[in-house]
Design a protein around this motif. Structure first.
Motif, PDB file in Angstrom:
ATOM      1  N   ALA A 118       0.950  -1.232   0.176  1.00 56.57           N
ATOM      2  CA  ALA A 118       0.197   0.479  -0.064  1.00 56.57           C
ATOM      3  C   ALA A 118       1.051   1.286  -0.138  1.00 56.57           C
ATOM      4  O   ALA A 118       1.781   1.161   1.040  1.00 56.57           O
ATOM      5  CB  ALA A 118      -0.520   0.210   1.491  1.00 56.57           C
ATOM      6  N   TYR A 119       0.998   2.020  -0.694  1.00 55.96           N
ATOM      7  CA  TYR A 119       1.288   3.213  -1.120  1.00 55.96           C
ATOM      8  C   TYR A 119       0.485   4.436  -1.313  1.00 55.96           C
ATOM      9  O   TYR A 119       0.042   3.888  -1.623  1.00 55.96           O
ATOM     10  CB  TYR A 119       2.228   3.078  -2.711  1.00 55.96           C
ATOM     11  N   TYR A 120       1.276   5.979  -0.501  1.00 52.35           N
ATOM     12  CA  TYR A 120       0.418   6.973  -0.812  1.00 52.35           C
ATOM     13  C   TYR A 120       1.151   8.137  -1.791  1.00 52.35           C
ATOM     14  O   TYR A 120       2.453   8.321  -1.291  1.00 52.35           O
ATOM     15  CB  TYR A 120      -0.033   7.913   1.157  1.00 52.35           C
ATOM     16  N   ASP A 121       0.188   8.290  -2.851  1.00 50.09           N
ATOM     17  CA  ASP A 121       1.193   9.546  -3.571  1.00 50.09           C
ATOM     18  C   ASP A 121       0.866  10.666  -3.414  1.00 50.09           C
ATOM     19  O   ASP A 121      -0.020  11.427  -3.191  1.00 50.09           O
ATOM     20  CB  ASP A 121       0.319   8.936  -4.808  1.00 50.09           C
ATOM     21  N   VAL A 122       1.749  11.674  -2.992  1.00 51.71           N
ATOM     22  CA  VAL A 122       1.391  13.032  -3.539  1.00 51.71           C
ATOM     23  C   VAL A 122       1.546  13.660  -4.400  1.00 51.71           C
ATOM     24  O   VAL A 122       2.892  13.455  -5.133  1.00 51.71           O
ATOM     25  CB  VAL A 122       3.017  13.705  -2.604  1.00 51.71           C
ATOM     26  N   ALA A 123      -0.031  14.199  -4.809  1.00 50.51           N
ATOM     27  CA  ALA A 123      -0.391  15.183  -5.824  1.00 50.51           C
ATOM     28  C   ALA A 123       0.991  16.606  -5.596  1.00 50.51           C
ATOM     29  O   ALA A 123       0.704  17.336  -4.779  1.00 50.51           O
ATOM     30  CB  ALA A 123      -1.441  15.275  -6.005  1.00 50.51           C
ATOM     31  N   THR A 124       1.702  16.998  -6.908  1.00 54.70           N
ATOM     32  CA  THR A 124       2.222  17.981  -6.858  1.00 54.70           C
ATOM     33  C   THR A 124       1.924  18.855  -7.585  1.00 54.70           C
ATOM     34  O   THR A 124       2.207  19.960  -8.220  1.00 54.70           O
ATOM     35  CB  THR A 124       3.518  18.208  -6.870  1.00 54.70           C
ATOM     36  N   GLY A 125       1.016  18.410  -8.576  1.00 55.56           N
ATOM     37  CA  GLY A 125       0.583  19.496  -9.896  1.00 55.56           C
ATOM     38  C   GLY A 125       1.676  19.126 -10.901  1.00 55.56           C
ATOM     39  O   GLY A 125       1.356  20.533 -12.056  1.00 55.56           O
ATOM     40  N   THR A 126       2.859  18.871 -11.025  1.00 60.83           N
ATOM     41  CA  THR A 126       3.699  18.708 -11.593  1.00 60.83           C
ATOM     42  C   THR A 126       3.753  16.987 -12.044  1.00 60.83           C
ATOM     43  O   THR A 126       3.181  16.447 -11.561  1.00 60.83           O
ATOM     44  CB  THR A 126       5.067  18.809 -11.039  1.00 60.83           C
ATOM     45  N   PRO A 127       4.689  16.904 -13.388  1.00 62.14           N
ATOM     46  CA  PRO A 127       5.119  15.227 -13.540  1.00 62.14           C
ATOM     47  C   PRO A 127       5.719  14.594 -12.628  1.00 62.14           C
ATOM     48  O   PRO A 127       5.541  13.483 -13.190  1.00 62.14           O
ATOM     49  CB  PRO A 127       6.009  15.688 -14.418  1.00 62.14           C
ATOM     50  N   LEU A 128       5.837  15.801 -11.167  1.00 60.54           N
ATOM     51  CA  LEU A 128       6.428  14.510 -10.570  1.00 60.54           C
ATOM     52  C   LEU A 128       5.847  14.018  -9.180  1.00 60.54           C
ATOM     53  O   LEU A 128       4.869  15.198  -8.785  1.00 60.54           O
ATOM     54  CB  LEU A 128       7.779  15.414  -9.930  1.00 60.54           C
ATOM     55  N   THR A 129       5.141  13.101  -8.742  1.00 61.31           N
ATOM     56  CA  THR A 129       4.313  12.108  -8.227  1.00 61.31           C
ATOM     57  C   THR A 129       5.896  11.235  -7.398  1.00 61.31           C
ATOM     58  O   THR A 129       5.374  10.183  -7.840  1.00 61.31           O
ATOM     59  CB  THR A 129       3.844  11.142  -8.792  1.00 61.31           C
ATOM     60  N   PRO A 130       5.473  11.657  -5.728  1.00 57.76           N
ATOM     61  CA  PRO A 130       6.365  11.021  -4.596  1.00 57.76           C
ATOM     62  C   PRO A 130       5.399  10.367  -3.828  1.00 57.76           C
ATOM     63  O   PRO A 130       4.595  10.502  -4.633  1.00 57.76           O
ATOM     64  CB  PRO A 130       7.609  12.520  -3.826  1.00 57.76           C
ATOM     65  N   TYR A 131       6.232   8.881  -4.012  1.00 54.83           N
ATOM     66  CA  TYR A 131       4.993   8.521  -3.289  1.00 54.83           C
ATOM     67  C   TYR A 131       5.860   7.534  -1.845  1.00 54.83           C
ATOM     68  O   TYR A 131       7.272   7.404  -2.009  1.00 54.83           O
ATOM     69  CB  TYR A 131       4.638   7.364  -3.755  1.00 54.83           C
ATOM     70  N   PHE A 132       5.467   6.649  -0.208  1.00 60.63           N
ATOM     71  CA  PHE A 132       5.968   6.189   0.223  1.00 60.63           C
ATOM     72  C   PHE A 132       5.136   5.332   0.643  1.00 60.63           C
ATOM     73  O   PHE A 132       4.019   5.132   0.420  1.00 60.63           O
ATOM     74  CB  PHE A 132       6.033   7.129   1.334  1.00 60.63           C
ATOM     75  N   GLY A 133       5.250   3.835   1.276  1.00 64.01           N
ATOM     76  CA  GLY A 133       4.783   3.049   1.689  1.00 64.01           C
ATOM     77  C   GLY A 133       5.248   1.820   2.263  1.00 64.01           C
ATOM     78  O   GLY A 133       6.654   1.992   2.182  1.00 64.01           O
ATOM     79  N   GLY A 134       4.946   0.528   2.302  1.00 59.33           N
ATOM     80  CA  GLY A 134       4.853  -0.634   2.490  1.00 59.33           C
ATOM     81  C   GLY A 134       4.044  -1.603   1.860  1.00 59.33           C
ATOM     82  O   GLY A 134       3.662  -1.361   2.015  1.00 59.33           O
ATOM     83  N   GLY A 135       5.018  -3.152   2.144  1.00 61.15           N
ATOM     84  CA  GLY A 135       4.328  -4.299   1.933  1.00 61.15           C
ATOM     85  C   GLY A 135       4.401  -5.455   2.402  1.00 61.15           C
ATOM     86  O   GLY A 135       5.933  -5.660   3.084  1.00 61.15           O
ATOM     87  N   ALA A 136       4.203  -6.914   2.319  1.00 57.19           N
ATOM     88  CA  ALA A 136       4.581  -7.671   2.852  1.00 57.19           C
ATOM     89  C   ALA A 136       4.187  -8.986   2.083  1.00 57.19           C
ATOM     90  O   ALA A 136       2.935  -8.703   0.866  1.00 57.19           O
ATOM     91  CB  ALA A 136       3.689  -7.862   3.326  1.00 57.19           C
TER      92      ALA A 136
END
Length: 215
Positions: A118-136
């Motif tokens: 599961a990840y969370y995408d950070v909308a920036t209004g630019t072509p770049l979308t940082p994200y973070f999360g984890g899994g198993a």
């Protein structure tokens, strides 16, 4: 034996993407919105296993390796993204260190993994979308490691296979190449519950670069 600096490599990629974004015309504002729905991807990875300690002293050193994986995922309107990943990797054994000495170790390990994240995408209004999360998930490992002795300390051989639990954390940034295609550099720290023969569980750093196509 090739040693890379994954952090510096990813930083250079991110800097290049930022430079591209800075000169992007404002007419692309509509294209910079997040895609929602399903996607598929393919990712290459550079595997950097950490030394594995042995109870009573000594540790196993493994060489860097490589892997490849395929993803299928879905992004929801709240920017939460769920993803499944099917992967393969290979890592060579390097040396066994004990009692002030070391000895070369032959063989390698194949890793077949099936994970969910599961990840969370950070909308920036630019072509770049940082994200973070984890899994198993699970990792099935096939070992080919002969017994080795270093200054009187012997590490037994392992010529078998086992399926173990794994968990990881990941962070990265997606760059939109077109409305339906992204390139995704990322970093993952992974733990595998595979301790045996007195060796601790395995951990590894993974530098990843992939492509993601939206439906």
């Amino acid at each position: 034996m090739i040693r890379l600096a994954p952090t510096a490599t990813l930083a250079a990629v991110a800097a290049a993407l930022l430079a591209t974004t800075a000169i992007a015309p404002s007419s692309r504002a509509q294209d910079n919105k997040l895609n929602y729905g399903s996607y598929a991807g393919i990712t290459g990875g550079y595997l950097m296993p950490q030394d594995t300690d042995r109870s009573g002293g000594g540790y196993l050193e493994r060489d860097h390796g490589a892997g490849i994986s395929a993803q299928y995922g879905h992004r929801f309107r709240n920017n939460l993204r769920l993803e499944g990943d099917l992967g393969y990797g290979n890592i060579d054994n390097e040396r066994y260190h004990a009692n002030g000495g070391s000895a070369g170790v032959g063989g390698d390990t194949d890793q077949y993994s099936l994970t969910g994240a599961a990840y969370y995408d950070v909308a920036t209004g630019t072509p770049l979308t940082p994200y973070f999360g984890g899994g198993a998930g699970i990792v099935h490992q096939r070992h080919d490691r002969p017994a080795v002795t270093s200054n009187g300390s012997t590490l037994g051989g392992n010529d078998g296979s086992a399926t173990d639990f794994t968990a990881f954390g990941e962070a990265g940034v997606a760059y939109k190449l077109s409305d339906g295609l992204e390139i995704v550099p990322s970093y993952r720290y992974q733990w595998i519950n595979d301790g045996a023969q007195g060796l601790d569980d395995s951990t590894q750093h993974v530098a990843r670069v992939g492509f993601r196509s939206w439906f």
